[in-house]
Design a protein around this motif. Structure first.
Motif, PDB file in Angstrom:
ATOM      1  N   LEU A  64      41.892  91.842  -1.940  1.00  0.00           N
ATOM      2  CA  LEU A  64      41.174  93.054  -2.319  1.00  0.00           C
ATOM      3  C   LEU A  64      40.305  92.770  -3.535  1.00  0.00           C
ATOM      4  O   LEU A  64      40.757  92.160  -4.510  1.00  0.00           O
ATOM      5  N   LEU A  65      39.051  93.194  -3.467  1.00  0.00           N
ATOM      6  CA  LEU A  65      38.117  93.112  -4.579  1.00  0.00           C
ATOM      7  C   LEU A  65      37.802  94.532  -5.019  1.00  0.00           C
ATOM      8  O   LEU A  65      37.222  95.310  -4.253  1.00  0.00           O
ATOM      9  N   ASN A  66      38.247  94.870  -6.230  1.00  0.00           N
ATOM     10  CA  ASN A  66      38.111  96.240  -6.736  1.00  0.00           C
ATOM     11  C   ASN A  66      38.633  97.258  -5.729  1.00  0.00           C
ATOM     12  O   ASN A  66      38.012  98.297  -5.472  1.00  0.00           O
ATOM     13  N   GLY A  67      39.782  96.941  -5.129  1.00  0.00           N
ATOM     14  CA  GLY A  67      40.448  97.860  -4.223  1.00  0.00           C
ATOM     15  C   GLY A  67      39.963  97.826  -2.793  1.00  0.00           C
ATOM     16  O   GLY A  67      40.530  98.517  -1.937  1.00  0.00           O
ATOM     17  N   ARG A  68      38.971  96.994  -2.487  1.00  0.00           N
ATOM     18  CA  ARG A  68      38.383  96.944  -1.142  1.00  0.00           C
ATOM     19  C   ARG A  68      38.782  95.642  -0.450  1.00  0.00           C
ATOM     20  O   ARG A  68      38.584  94.563  -1.010  1.00  0.00           O
ATOM     21  N   GLU A  69      39.312  95.731   0.750  1.00  0.00           N
ATOM     22  CA  GLU A  69      39.652  94.542   1.530  1.00  0.00           C
ATOM     23  C   GLU A  69      38.375  93.769   1.858  1.00  0.00           C
ATOM     24  O   GLU A  69      37.401  94.340   2.350  1.00  0.00           O
ATOM     25  N   VAL A  70      38.387  92.446   1.564  1.00  0.00           N
ATOM     26  CA  VAL A  70      37.160  91.657   1.742  1.00  0.00           C
ATOM     27  C   VAL A  70      37.343  90.473   2.678  1.00  0.00           C
ATOM     28  O   VAL A  70      36.424  89.656   2.823  1.00  0.00           O
ATOM     29  N   ILE A  71      38.474  90.370   3.332  1.00  0.00           N
ATOM     30  CA  ILE A  71      38.695  89.203   4.197  1.00  0.00           C
ATOM     31  C   ILE A  71      37.609  89.082   5.264  1.00  0.00           C
ATOM     32  O   ILE A  71      37.160  87.971   5.591  1.00  0.00           O
ATOM     33  N   ASP A  72      37.158  90.172   5.804  1.00  0.00           N
ATOM     34  CA  ASP A  72      36.134  90.132   6.845  1.00  0.00           C
ATOM     35  C   ASP A  72      34.720  90.337   6.299  1.00  0.00           C
ATOM     36  O   ASP A  72      33.766  90.478   7.069  1.00  0.00           O
ATOM     37  N   VAL A  73      34.568  90.348   4.967  1.00  0.00           N
ATOM     38  CA  VAL A  73      33.250  90.535   4.354  1.00  0.00           C
ATOM     39  C   VAL A  73      32.633  89.169   4.093  1.00  0.00           C
ATOM     40  O   VAL A  73      33.246  88.318   3.436  1.00  0.00           O
ATOM     41  N   PRO A  74      31.427  88.876   4.613  1.00  0.00           N
ATOM     42  CA  PRO A  74      30.827  87.550   4.409  1.00  0.00           C
ATOM     43  C   PRO A  74      30.493  87.311   2.944  1.00  0.00           C
ATOM     44  O   PRO A  74      30.346  88.262   2.162  1.00  0.00           O
ATOM     45  N   PRO A  75      30.350  86.037   2.552  1.00  0.00           N
ATOM     46  CA  PRO A  75      30.115  85.715   1.135  1.00  0.00           C
ATOM     47  C   PRO A  75      28.940  86.465   0.514  1.00  0.00           C
ATOM     48  O   PRO A  75      29.043  86.932  -0.628  1.00  0.00           O
ATOM     49  N   HIS A  76      27.817  86.577   1.238  1.00  0.00           N
ATOM     50  CA  HIS A  76      26.630  87.184   0.640  1.00  0.00           C
ATOM     51  C   HIS A  76      26.765  88.688   0.453  1.00  0.00           C
ATOM     52  O   HIS A  76      25.945  89.304  -0.223  1.00  0.00           O
ATOM     53  N   ARG A  77      27.816  89.276   1.040  1.00  0.00           N
ATOM     54  CA  ARG A  77      28.042  90.710   0.886  1.00  0.00           C
ATOM     55  C   ARG A  77      29.063  91.012  -0.215  1.00  0.00           C
ATOM     56  O   ARG A  77      29.365  92.172  -0.471  1.00  0.00           O
ATOM     57  N   ARG A  78      29.619  89.994  -0.807  1.00  0.00           N
ATOM     58  CA  ARG A  78      30.565  90.181  -1.906  1.00  0.00           C
ATOM     59  C   ARG A  78      29.828  90.013  -3.232  1.00  0.00           C
ATOM     60  O   ARG A  78      28.993  89.124  -3.367  1.00  0.00           O
ATOM     61  N   ARG A  79      30.181  90.821  -4.222  1.00  0.00           N
ATOM     62  CA  ARG A  79      29.575  90.649  -5.545  1.00  0.00           C
ATOM     63  C   ARG A  79      30.375  89.600  -6.321  1.00  0.00           C
ATOM     64  O   ARG A  79      30.962  89.848  -7.364  1.00  0.00           O
ATOM     65  N   VAL A  80      30.371  88.406  -5.723  1.00  0.00           N
ATOM     66  CA  VAL A  80      31.115  87.274  -6.262  1.00  0.00           C
ATOM     67  C   VAL A  80      30.194  86.065  -6.237  1.00  0.00           C
ATOM     68  O   VAL A  80      29.578  85.778  -5.205  1.00  0.00           O
ATOM     69  N   ASN A  81      30.077  85.360  -7.339  1.00  0.00           N
ATOM     70  CA  ASN A  81      29.286  84.137  -7.392  1.00  0.00           C
ATOM     71  C   ASN A  81      30.160  82.964  -7.805  1.00  0.00           C
ATOM     72  O   ASN A  81      31.183  83.152  -8.473  1.00  0.00           O
ATOM     73  N   THR A  82      29.740  81.760  -7.416  1.00  0.00           N
ATOM     74  CA  THR A  82      30.541  80.556  -7.666  1.00  0.00           C
ATOM     75  C   THR A  82      29.720  79.519  -8.415  1.00  0.00           C
ATOM     76  O   THR A  82      28.550  79.281  -8.099  1.00  0.00           O
ATOM     77  N   VAL A  83      30.344  78.900  -9.418  1.00  0.00           N
ATOM     78  CA  VAL A  83      29.768  77.738 -10.100  1.00  0.00           C
ATOM     79  C   VAL A  83      30.561  76.525  -9.649  1.00  0.00           C
ATOM     80  O   VAL A  83      31.781  76.453  -9.853  1.00  0.00           O
ATOM     81  N   PHE A  84      29.869  75.562  -9.034  1.00  0.00           N
ATOM     82  CA  PHE A  84      30.534  74.398  -8.455  1.00  0.00           C
ATOM     83  C   PHE A  84      30.547  73.226  -9.436  1.00  0.00           C
ATOM     84  O   PHE A  84      29.734  73.151 -10.359  1.00  0.00           O
TER      85      PHE A  84
END
Length: 357
Positions: A64-84
């Motif tokens: 859950l991201l801020n209370g919302r299930e995100v398992i089926d949410v694609p990466p570009h639809r999540r307000r999540v960014n990654t530094v590799f």
């Protein structure tokens, strides 16, 4: 935890063929928290990070991201960014173009993009280099641009996958300070993955120690270091002495044990019973030597010593049992206890912990 929840991982499992990478892992990350997943290679920490980003899907459980299930949410639809670890900058673009790229994909107008790119380059102290390309930068400068690009879209969560591992020691230390400052200034939830215990202790609000695909312990840096719940955590985070001991009697939160060299002491413990075999963990810096010895007292012979600048590390023979001790070199002359010397040894019983054998 009093702050609002940013991420909730609930009973997440993941297998790759016959290999169980994660086994029913659960934890909560607070909003605006600097949270670190710490563990050895193969413990599942990067797999978890990729699940938070949306690059991997669990076999079971919920995220859950801020209370919302995100398992089926694609990466570009999540307000999540990654530094590799590799920074993943576009080599043909200037620094300002690299930072602007994600904002353009989000459909921001050009005036807003220019303002935001300028703000982010200044925040990471790279404004004067805006027209350069990544090949013209040092490793630390490329890391700053990767951070600026990831933070520019104002994500709810920033994921950092061992971003400092390619830097030299001095630069890693400087970047740790910068990451802490960035997290506090932006108020964004940082989720940091590392195998480096010093990084985790230095930067984190809380640490999850992973081992064997499971969460071994979650706590503040002080709790993880001073109050390890099992031998894995005590061994992986920092250096420690392990002594096989016999539990003589117990009371709530403590146990009285006999050490291999005959000393009897009472130390913090959980889940032990009289007659059990157990492990006593004591950090080298908690053991005092010579005129500094106090608490539980005995003697030991110095069999090895290593001068390390601020500290001298000793190995002692205590009635046939090897102990490691660290002594701070408070004076210019450093430590003067010679090899072969027999010295008083002591530690406060509360500094040790009785763990499952």
């Amino acid at each position: 935890m009093n702050q609002p929840t940013a991420i909730e991982v609930i009973s997440v499992s993941k297998s790759f063929g016959t290999y169980q990478a994660l086994n029913s892992v659960s934890f909560i990350i607070g909003s605006n928290e600097f949270f670190t997943m710490l563990g050895p290679s193969g413990c599942g920490k990067t797999t978890l990070l990729r699940m938070l980003a949306g690059f991997e899907s669990p076999d079971g459980g919920s995220i859950l991201l801020n209370g919302r299930e995100v398992i089926d949410v694609p990466p570009h639809r999540r307000r999540v960014n990654t530094v590799f670890q590799s920074y993943a900058l576009f080599p043909h673009m200037t620094l300002e173009q690299n930072v602007a790229y994600g904002l353009e994909n989000l459909g921001w107008d050009q005036a807003r993009i220019r303002r935001r790119v300028g703000e982010m380059l200044e925040r990471v102290h790279m404004g004067p280099m805006a027209r350069r390309k990544p090949a013209q930068l040092s490793g630390g400068q490329r890391q700053r641009i990767a951070l600026a690009r990831a933070l520019a879209p104002e994500p709810e969560v920033l994921l950092l996958d061992e971003p400092l591992s390619a830097l030299d020691l001095k630069l890693r230390q400087a970047m740790r300070n910068e990451l802490r400052t960035l997290q506090r200034d932006t108020g964004i939830t940082f989720v940091f993955v590392t195998h480096d215990q010093e990084e985790a202790l230095d930067m984190s609000d809380r640490i999850a120690v992973l081992g064997g695909g499971e969460v071994q312990q979650i706590g503040t840096p002080t709790q993880i270091y001073e109050e390890p719940v099992n031998r894995f955590v005590a061994d992986f985070v920092g250096e420690t002495n392990f002594l096989d001991v016999e539990v003589l009697e117990t009371a709530p939160g403590q146990a009285t044990v006999r050490t291999p060299f005959g000393v009897v002491l009472t130390a913090p413990a959980t889940g032990r019973a009289a007659g059990d075999r157990a492990t006593l963990s004591i950090r080298p810096e908690k053991i005092n030597l010579g005129d500094q010895a106090q608490g539980i007292a005995f003697t030991g012979r110095i069999t090895d010593k290593n001068y390390m600048g601020g500290y001298t590390h000793y190995t002692l023979d205590v009635a046939g049992t090897a102990l490691r001790a660290s002594r701070r070199n408070a004076s210019r002359e450093g430590d003067t206890i010679p090899l072969g010397a027999t010295v008083p040894v002591g530690f406060v019983a509360g500094a040790a912990r009785v763990l499952a054998a």
